[in-house]
Design an enzyme around this catalytic site. Structure first.
Site, PDB file in Angstrom:
ATOM      1  N   PHE A 112       0.858  -1.190   0.000  1.00  0.00           N
ATOM      2  CA  PHE A 112       0.000   0.000   0.000  1.00  0.00           C
ATOM      3  C   PHE A 112       0.891   1.236   0.000  1.00  0.00           C
ATOM      4  CE2 PHE A 112      -2.791   2.922   2.596  1.00  0.00           C
ATOM      5  CZ  PHE A 112      -3.829   3.004   1.679  1.00  0.00           C
ATOM      6  N   GLY A 113       0.749   2.074  -1.010  1.00  0.00           N
ATOM      7  CA  GLY A 113       1.619   3.246  -1.149  1.00  0.00           C
ATOM      8  C   GLY A 113       0.930   4.528  -0.765  1.00  0.00           C
ATOM      9  N   GLU A 142       2.448   3.258  10.467  1.00  0.00           N
ATOM     10  CA  GLU A 142       0.983   3.240  10.560  1.00  0.00           C
ATOM     11  C   GLU A 142       0.444   4.140  11.670  1.00  0.00           C
ATOM     12  OE1 GLU A 142      -1.086  -0.323   9.559  1.00  0.00           O
ATOM     13  OE2 GLU A 142       0.740  -1.271   8.850  1.00  0.00           O
TER      14      GLU A 142
HETATM   15  C1  LIG Z   1      10.132   0.267   7.798  1.00  0.00           C
HETATM   16  C2  LIG Z   1       8.993   1.151   7.397  1.00  0.00           C
HETATM   17  C3  LIG Z   1       7.907   0.603   6.711  1.00  0.00           C
HETATM   18  C4  LIG Z   1       6.859   1.420   6.276  1.00  0.00           C
HETATM   19  N1  LIG Z   1       5.851   0.884   5.490  1.00  0.00           N
HETATM   20  C5  LIG Z   1       4.950   1.730   4.904  1.00  0.00           C
HETATM   21  C6  LIG Z   1       4.018   1.228   3.929  1.00  0.00           C
HETATM   22  O1  LIG Z   1       3.972   0.034   3.623  1.00  0.00           O
HETATM   23  N2  LIG Z   1       3.170   2.115   3.324  1.00  0.00           N
HETATM   24  C7  LIG Z   1       3.197   3.450   3.620  1.00  0.00           C
HETATM   25  O2  LIG Z   1       2.429   4.205   3.021  1.00  0.00           O
HETATM   26  N3  LIG Z   1       4.071   3.951   4.555  1.00  0.00           N
HETATM   27  C8  LIG Z   1       4.947   3.121   5.184  1.00  0.00           C
HETATM   28  N4  LIG Z   1       5.847   3.619   6.113  1.00  0.00           N
HETATM   29  C9  LIG Z   1       5.827   5.034   6.427  1.00  0.00           C
HETATM   30  C10 LIG Z   1       5.339   5.373   7.839  1.00  0.00           C
HETATM   31  O3  LIG Z   1       3.972   5.126   7.954  1.00  0.00           O
HETATM   32  C11 LIG Z   1       5.721   6.850   8.102  1.00  0.00           C
HETATM   33  O4  LIG Z   1       7.132   6.889   8.259  1.00  0.00           O
HETATM   34  C12 LIG Z   1       5.026   7.404   9.317  1.00  0.00           C
HETATM   35  O5  LIG Z   1       3.653   7.558   9.073  1.00  0.00           O
HETATM   36  C13 LIG Z   1       5.608   8.770   9.740  1.00  0.00           C
HETATM   37  O6  LIG Z   1       5.700   9.637   8.660  1.00  0.00           O
HETATM   38  P1  LIG Z   1       7.081  10.410   8.387  1.00  0.00           P
HETATM   39  O7  LIG Z   1       8.157   9.410   8.355  1.00  0.00           O
HETATM   40  O8  LIG Z   1       6.905  11.289   7.209  1.00  0.00           O
HETATM   41  O9  LIG Z   1       7.324  11.306   9.673  1.00  0.00           O
HETATM   42  P2  LIG Z   1       6.710  12.769   9.939  1.00  0.00           P
HETATM   43  O10 LIG Z   1       5.263  12.769   9.638  1.00  0.00           O
HETATM   44  O11 LIG Z   1       7.560  13.788   9.250  1.00  0.00           O
HETATM   45  O12 LIG Z   1       6.904  12.901  11.498  1.00  0.00           O
HETATM   46  C14 LIG Z   1       8.159  13.249  12.094  1.00  0.00           C
HETATM   47  C15 LIG Z   1       7.898  13.452  13.597  1.00  0.00           C
HETATM   48  O13 LIG Z   1       6.985  14.540  13.780  1.00  0.00           O
HETATM   49  C16 LIG Z   1       5.874  14.103  14.550  1.00  0.00           C
HETATM   50  N5  LIG Z   1       4.655  14.775  14.107  1.00  0.00           N
HETATM   51  C17 LIG Z   1       4.204  14.943  12.837  1.00  0.00           C
HETATM   52  N6  LIG Z   1       3.021  15.571  12.856  1.00  0.00           N
HETATM   53  C18 LIG Z   1       2.700  15.787  14.155  1.00  0.00           C
HETATM   54  C19 LIG Z   1       1.594  16.385  14.830  1.00  0.00           C
HETATM   55  N7  LIG Z   1       0.540  16.855  14.170  1.00  0.00           N
HETATM   56  N8  LIG Z   1       1.611  16.423  16.182  1.00  0.00           N
HETATM   57  C20 LIG Z   1       2.667  15.931  16.874  1.00  0.00           C
HETATM   58  N9  LIG Z   1       3.749  15.352  16.288  1.00  0.00           N
HETATM   59  C21 LIG Z   1       3.754  15.287  14.958  1.00  0.00           C
HETATM   60  C22 LIG Z   1       5.783  12.603  14.287  1.00  0.00           C
HETATM   61  O14 LIG Z   1       5.062  11.940  15.284  1.00  0.00           O
HETATM   62  C23 LIG Z   1       7.245  12.228  14.256  1.00  0.00           C
HETATM   63  O15 LIG Z   1       7.733  12.076  15.569  1.00  0.00           O
HETATM   64  C24 LIG Z   1       6.866   2.791   6.602  1.00  0.00           C
HETATM   65  C25 LIG Z   1       7.930   3.343   7.346  1.00  0.00           C
HETATM   66  C26 LIG Z   1       8.992   2.545   7.721  1.00  0.00           C
HETATM   67  C27 LIG Z   1      10.133   3.176   8.477  1.00  0.00           C
END
Ligand SMILES: Cc1cc2nc3c(=O)[nH]c(=O)nc-3n(C[C@H](O)[C@H](O)[C@H](O)COP(=O)(O)OP(=O)(O)OC[C@H]3O[C@@H](n4cnc5c(N)ncnc54)[C@H](O)[C@@H]3O)c2cc1C
Length: 379
Positions: free
Chosen positions: A123-124, A363
């Site tokens: 799922f992307g 997630e």
């Molecule tokens: C190994 C791995 C597998 C993954 N698999 C998938 C997958 O299959 N499909 C997919 O779509 N994604 C996938 N992801 C992505 C994952 O869901 C995201 O990394 C996650 O949702 C966080 O998004 P971000 O990395 O952009 O961090 P950001 O959203 O940039 O967050 C950075 C920090 O800021 C905090 N933050 C952001 N907004 C707020 C707010 N409003 N209030 C307080 N704190 C906040 C966050 O909690 C975090 O601590 C995967 C990630 C990894 C590492």
């Protein structure tokens, strides 16, 4: 009120526990080193009809419930976190959106391939500049006389190298904000579609984490998943279910850490006693046992609510949040109980610690989940 698993769930638990111990666990350390994807494990899981476990038998699934999915995910993760996340993503991110929102034709074409194991599910959603804020999706899809033309990129996508298609989100109407996002089913061999698996990760080394690049990728009109403009709503619903999977993974990894720590504490002696005779160590183990018990109950409750058609957004968020924090503290304490040996690869608990760290991020980060819970309790 009944806390017992059903006969089917108990039989499944016994079967998957043996499978995890005999087939998944033996190669887990080696795969962690070599980063080899557990293809052989999943071939056997397909033979056991586990790849479409909670989906309709009509499409080749096993028609089981969400609790059964949680049981399988927990047991796989107890043996190998990478195998656990691969399975959890395959079912809850790959298969679930097709099952929930797909047309009959889409289910017959795509969900059946997930159920048979012919394709892994993926799922992307996440993009380089849109993770927690997934409404900020930049990938775009434009409809013309030849169908949809998709351009953009996705990051951190689980399983895509082993998927022959996946659902991904793209903006179809910029003016409409979240209501202008649509999900598409995109074959991964489409011209202009590139899947890269070059990440150097902290843990979950034998899981497949990819970047997707879409350059003028064409899909026919009928590849819209569900309805145009419903992509945002769909992924919120998908993630609610996915959080039960991540919660179950967390329980499995925490259980593995606890099992190792208890065994080690009984064997290792210091000052003429086994470690398990020291109250400081006993209290660590007691806390681990209690927290794992609670986390598992929370995962099962969220699964039960889902299976009974109740709202489960809050409970799934709580289960995932709590269980992932339990996994971190249990793996941390398991290393502590092992002392210097815990820092060494041979004793496995450091793998559990590295693997668990993702669970507080994927997630829905812990911060976002607290936002979800706050919203649900009426803040
Ligand atoms: C190994 C791995 C597998 C993954 N698999 C998938 C997958 O299959 N499909 C997919 O779509 N994604 C996938 N992801 C992505 C994952 O869901 C995201 O990394 C996650 O949702 C966080 O998004 P971000 O990395 O952009 O961090 P950001 O959203 O940039 O967050 C950075 C920090 O800021 C905090 N933050 C952001 N907004 C707020 C707010 N409003 N209030 C307080 N704190 C906040 C966050 O909690 C975090 O601590 C995967 C990630 C990894 C590492």
């Amino acid at each position: 009120m009944n806390y017992d698993l059903t006969q089917e769930q108990l039989m499944l638990k016994k079967m998957i526990r043996e499978f995890a111990d005999e087939v998944v666990a033996p190669g887990a350390d080696e795969r962690d080193k070599t980063k080899q994807f557990p293809v052989e494990v999943f071939k056997q899981m397909a033979e056991l009809n586990l790849m479409g476990l909670p989906f309709s038998e009509h499409y080749g699934g096993a028609g089981a419930d969400t609790t059964s999915f949680a049981i399988v995910t927990e047991e796989l993760s107890r043996a190998c976190g990478s195998t656990g996340i691969t399975y959890s993503a395959h079912i809850s991110l790959g298969g679930a959106p097709l099952s929930l929102f797909g047309t009959e034709e889409q289910k017959r074409t795509y969900l059946s391939k997930i159920c048979s194991g012919e394709s892994f599910g993926a799922f992307g959603l996440t993009e380089p500049n849109a993770g927690s804020d997934a409404g900020g999706t930049k990938t775009s899809a434009v409809l013309d006389d030849h169908g949809w033309l998709i351009n953009g990129s996705k990051c951190f996508i689980t399983n895509a190298s082993y998927a022959s298609f996946l659902a991904l989100t793209a903006v179809t109407d910029k003016e409409k904000g979240a209501r202008g996002i649509t999900a598409f089913i995109v074959p991964t061999d489409s011209p202009g579609f590139t899947v890269l698996a070059n990440y150097e990760k902290l843990g979950l080394h034998s899981s497949n984490t990819t970047e997707l690049v879409l350059e003028n990728v064409r899909v026919p009109e009928e590849n819209v998943l569900g309805k145009q403009g419903e992509g945002f709503k769909q992924f919120l619903i998908t993630l609610d279910g996915g959080r039960i999977g991540i919660g179950a993974m967390a329980v499995g990894i925490a259980q593995a850490a606890y099992d190792k720590a208890l065994q080690y504490a009984k064997q290792r002696t210091a000052f003429g006693n086994s470690l398990s005779q020291f109250q400081a160590i006993q209290h660590k183990l007691a806390d681990m046992a209690m927290q794992i018990e609670l986390a598992r109950n929370m995962v099962y409750k969220a699964a039960w609510l889902k299976d009974n058609g109740r709202r489960f957004t809050k409970e799934a968020a709580m289960a995932k949040l709590y269980a992932s924090e339990v996994a971190m503290s249990a793996t941390h304490q398991a290393i502590q109980i092992h002392g210097g040996y815990g820092y060494m690869r041979e004793y496995q608990v450091e793998r559990f610690f590295r693997d668990a760290r993702l669970l507080e991020i994927g997630e829905g980060t812990s911060e976002i989940l607290r936002n979800v819970i706050a919203r649900e309790i009426g803040c």
